[in-house]
Design an enzyme around this catalytic site. Structure first.
Site, short mmCIF file in Angstrom:
data_model
loop_
_atom_site.label_atom_id
_atom_site.label_comp_id
_atom_site.label_asym_id
_atom_site.label_seq_id
_atom_site.Cartn_x
_atom_site.Cartn_y
_atom_site.Cartn_z
N LYS A 1 0.86 -1.19 0.00
CA LYS A 1 0.00 0.00 0.00
C LYS A 1 0.89 1.23 0.00
O LYS A 1 2.08 1.17 0.32
CB LYS A 1 -0.93 0.01 1.22
N ASP B 1 -0.99 -1.46 10.48
CA ASP B 1 -1.49 -1.46 9.10
C ASP B 1 -2.28 -2.72 8.75
O ASP B 1 -2.97 -2.77 7.74
CB ASP B 1 -0.33 -1.35 8.10
#
Length: 266
Positions: free
Chosen positions: A8, A132
């Protein structure tokens, strides 16, 4: 069972306050990108892990996929697995590679053994593994707040843009970066980002870590500058670094001879 945990990028990153639990409150937009590791698991008589590719050597129990297995095992009853993990996402880059591996491990165990755990349940487990990690359960663009675990779906789309990821041969300690940061109120509402042209993002967005990281590692700032000089619509460091990404409308080939470089199309 084989899957491909993806990385990401952080589009904008504001550190807005220190929390009582020792973490920080942040505001950021998590956006999945098609840079992937390879994770394969299958039933086995005992837990084992085999690692290859570009990764920092570590003990098996320190690997987040093993931690994901252990956390899942605390709640659900299922047989051991053998794990094969091939790393392509660089570590210490701010791309969430380890967290993604862990999240995909949770999803793979859930599917392999028909445990029927909901996304919400997997996200709760993921919170125990890494900040995350919960994002990668649903793996869609989100505005993230809190310590990065409170999600609001985003309609932002970068379809058709070309992405460059450049990571120099340095790693930035997330713990050290947070220790040096001075929280402040965010200067832009990231929920409104989809209404702003990518070419104007550099005028409204910032990554609060860039100032302190660039001061210690000037090479990271140099990479960002080169991406802009080569026509990037927007360029920024992801997370606390050290990877920098550039978003381009047209295909280009900037030269970074000593860096990890990856190019993809959204």
């Amino acid at each position: 069972m084989i899957c491909f945990p993806n990385a990401k990028i952080n589009i904008g990153l504001f550190v807005t306050g220190k929390r009582d639990d020792g973490f920080h409150n942040i505001e950021t937009l998590f956006y999945p990108i098609p840079l992937c590791d390879v994770l394969e698991i299958f039933p086995s008589e005992k837990l084992s892990i085999f690692q290859s590719g570009s990764m920092t050597p570590s003990e098996p129990e320190d690997n987040l996929v093993v931690k994901a297995y252990r956390e899942m095992q605390k709640i659900y009853d299922f047989p051991p697995v053998s794990i094969f993990l091939r790393k392509a996402i660089p570590s210490g880059a701010g791309l969430g590679g380890g967290s993604s591996d862990a999240a995909f491990m949770l999803k793979s165990i859930n599917q392999l053994y028909n445990l029927e755990a909901s996304d919400g349940a997997l996200e709760k487990i993921g919170e125990k593994i890494g900040a995350d990690c919960p994002f990668f359960i649903q793996n869609k663009p989100v505005f993230a707040s809190g310590k990065g675990n409170i999600f609001t779906p985003s309609d932002l789309s970068l379809k058709g843009y070309t992405l460059y990821i450049v990571k120099p041969p340095v790693e930035v300690s997330t713990k050290e970066a947070y220790a040096m940061i001075k929280p402040m109120e965010s200067s832009f509402n990231l929920n409104q980002l989809s209404h702003v042209p990518v070419s104007e993002w550099r005028n409204v967005l910032k990554n609060d870590f860039e100032a302190i990281v660039f001061d210690k590692y000037p090479v990271i700032k140099e990479i960002k500058d080169v991406l802009y000089k080569n026509g990037a619509e927007y360029a920024a460091m992801s997370g606390s670094g050290s990877a920098v990404y550039g978003i381009f409308e047209n295909t280009i080939s900037p030269h970074f001879p000593t860096c990890f470089v990856w190019k993809g199309i959204f």
